[in-house]
Design an enzyme around this catalytic site. Structure first.
Site, PDB file in Angstrom:
ATOM      1  CB  SER A  65     -21.149 -21.757 -28.555  1.00 37.78           C
ATOM      2  OG  SER A  65     -20.572 -23.069 -28.700  1.00 37.78           O
ATOM      3  CG  HIS A  85     -20.865 -27.229 -27.130  1.00 32.14           C
ATOM      4  ND1 HIS A  85     -20.445 -26.308 -26.363  1.00 32.14           N
ATOM      5  CD2 HIS A  85     -20.758 -26.663 -28.405  1.00 32.14           C
ATOM      6  CE1 HIS A  85     -20.305 -25.061 -26.850  1.00 32.14           C
ATOM      7  NE2 HIS A  85     -20.319 -25.480 -28.138  1.00 32.14           N
TER       8      HIS A  85
HETATM    9  C1  GCU Z   1     -15.657 -24.787 -31.027  1.00 34.96           C
HETATM   10  C2  GCU Z   1     -14.629 -24.059 -30.253  1.00 34.96           C
HETATM   11  C3  GCU Z   1     -15.245 -23.568 -29.024  1.00 34.96           C
HETATM   12  C4  GCU Z   1     -16.545 -22.761 -29.370  1.00 34.96           C
HETATM   13  C5  GCU Z   1     -17.521 -23.913 -30.095  1.00 34.96           C
HETATM   14  C6  GCU Z   1     -18.802 -23.188 -30.712  1.00 34.96           C
HETATM   15  O1  GCU Z   1     -15.991 -26.001 -30.657  1.00 34.96           O
HETATM   16  O2  GCU Z   1     -13.538 -24.821 -30.203  1.00 34.96           O
HETATM   17  O3  GCU Z   1     -14.709 -22.890 -28.402  1.00 34.96           O
HETATM   18  O4  GCU Z   1     -17.170 -22.658 -28.081  1.00 34.96           O
HETATM   19  O5  GCU Z   1     -16.665 -24.327 -31.321  1.00 34.96           O
HETATM   20  O6  GCU Z   1     -18.863 -21.829 -30.796  1.00 34.96           O
HETATM   21  O7  GCU Z   1     -19.553 -23.663 -31.015  1.00 34.96           O
END
Ligand code: GCU
Length: 367
Positions: free
Chosen positions: A204, A347
């Site tokens: 992320s 995710h």
């Molecule tokens: C949010 C953000 C992403 C990021 C994510 C994370 O969803 O919008 O850009 O990658 O957080 O870091 O968990």
């Protein structure tokens, strides 16, 4: 697999999305010296326009082991280390953790900026990683500086000392990445780590951090960006899910302030994110996606590997070896210098991701 010289389906997607070549198209082969010059230009561009530069330099660095304990049924030594960095008369400390198997050999290792400092945690099957013969040096990113717009704590306080940020001064991703390189400095002092097999990995926002670290710091033999999405591995032009507008409006602290000029204006970026992936060359790079992570946009992460392969190929390396189609769940492309997988699910950092990474690394490192 595709035939050289014929425009593939993926190349036509890239050209429809306005993705440019990284290097002068007129030549087919380059030397490492030529690449090094182009690489520096690319990194300068990425720092100036997206992540920012750290505007001051370190004058000294010290490490103190503050705690040591046996872990994983006595197979691993887990230590807490405090890094203290001085910038002239100002100093700043952050803790990190080393988990190193107790055998006699030198271990390949991960430098892992993480969301939390607890070991193990849900992003991090530590015993399994160590049982596979890898060490892990991890830190909690917010111990370096908070993940918000407050630039008056931790490393940010030392760097800015109350002054305003200029358009190309670093955002927080660059500061977390700086810290990953300091952890690598410590790794260089340990006799039981194999320095030729250093890997930086993150998920992320910390996947973006890992990618930036591996692009800037050539000591990492492999860089792994798990679900790094927008402003990480995913190409921005024509991206689905999160766009620069979304990420900058929610997390302006991650970037340099100049990045905001690309909100709804991706077509004018003087690069795209495949430049960042390619800036890791000639070292290995691995991008990973999850099928239901529509916000990151797996296709755009994958296309970045396709486009970054140009640099590896012009250096005579194998680049990204993949079929001429978009990725499908269960795909794992591990043959070339660029690795990729698409796992099922949301995710997150799953055990399955770690297993794919270790499989790729064992193959590349011949272990
Ligand atoms: C949010 C953000 C992403 C990021 C994510 C994370 O969803 O919008 O850009 O990658 O957080 O870091 O968990």
């Amino acid at each position: 697999m595709y035939q050289k010289g014929v425009q593939t389906m993926l190349e036509s997607i890239l050209s429809q999305r306005g993705i440019t070549k990284i290097w002068d198209c007129s030549k087919q082969a380059y030397s490492l010296d030529q690449w090094e010059k182009r690489r520096v230009e690319i990194l300068t561009l990425l720092c100036r326009e997206e992540y920012g530069f750290i505007p001051c330099s370190l004058t000294s660095l010290r490490f103190d082991v503050v705690e040591d304990k046996q872990y994983c049924a006595g197979k691993v030594t887990l230590s807490k280390v405090l890094a203290t960095a001085e910038f002239g008369d100002k100093s700043f400390s952050f803790p990190f953790y080393t988990s190193i198997p107790n055998g006699k050999q030198q271990y390949p290792f991960f430098v892992f900026p993480n969301f939390r400092d607890a070991i193990p945690n849900r992003c991090f099957p530590m015993e399994e990683i160590c049982d596979n013969g890898f060490a892990v040096l991890s830190f909690c990113y917010q111990d370096v500086t908070s993940d918000d717009n407050d630039f008056s704590n931790g490393l940010a306080k030392i760097i800015f000392d109350g002054r305003e940020r200029k358009a190309d001064d670093c955002g927080k991703l660059a500061m977390w990445s700086w810290a990953a390189s300091r952890v690598m400095d410590y790794a260089e002092t340990l006799p039981n780590l194999d320095l030729s097999k250093a890997v930086v990995v993150g998920v992320s926002r910390l996947g973006m951090t890992a990618l930036l670290t591996g692009a800037l710091d050539t000591r990492f033999a492999c860089t792994i960006a798990n679900e790094s999405g927008c402003s990480g591995a995913a190409i921005s032009r024509g991206k689905k899910g999160e766009r620069i507008k979304d990420i900058y409006n929610r997390f302006p602290q991650w970037f340099c302030e100049g990045y905001k000029k690309y909100i709804d204006n991706e077509q004018n970026l003087p690069f795209d994110q495949h430049f960042l992936v390619a800036a890791v060359a000639p070292r290995k790079v691995y991008v990973a996606s999850a099928s239901k992570d529509w916000w990151s946009d797996p296709d755009s992460e994958y296309l970045s590997c396709v486009a970054a392969s140009e640099v590896y190929e012009k250096l005579g390396l194998s680049g990204f070896i993949h079929p001429d189609r978009l990725p499908e769940v269960g795909d794992a492309f591990h043959e070339g210098d660029i690795g990729y997988h698409l796992r099922d699910g949301l995710h997150d950092f799953s055990r399955e991701d770690w297993l794919y990474f270790m499989r790729f690394l064992k193959r590349k490192f011949k272990i």
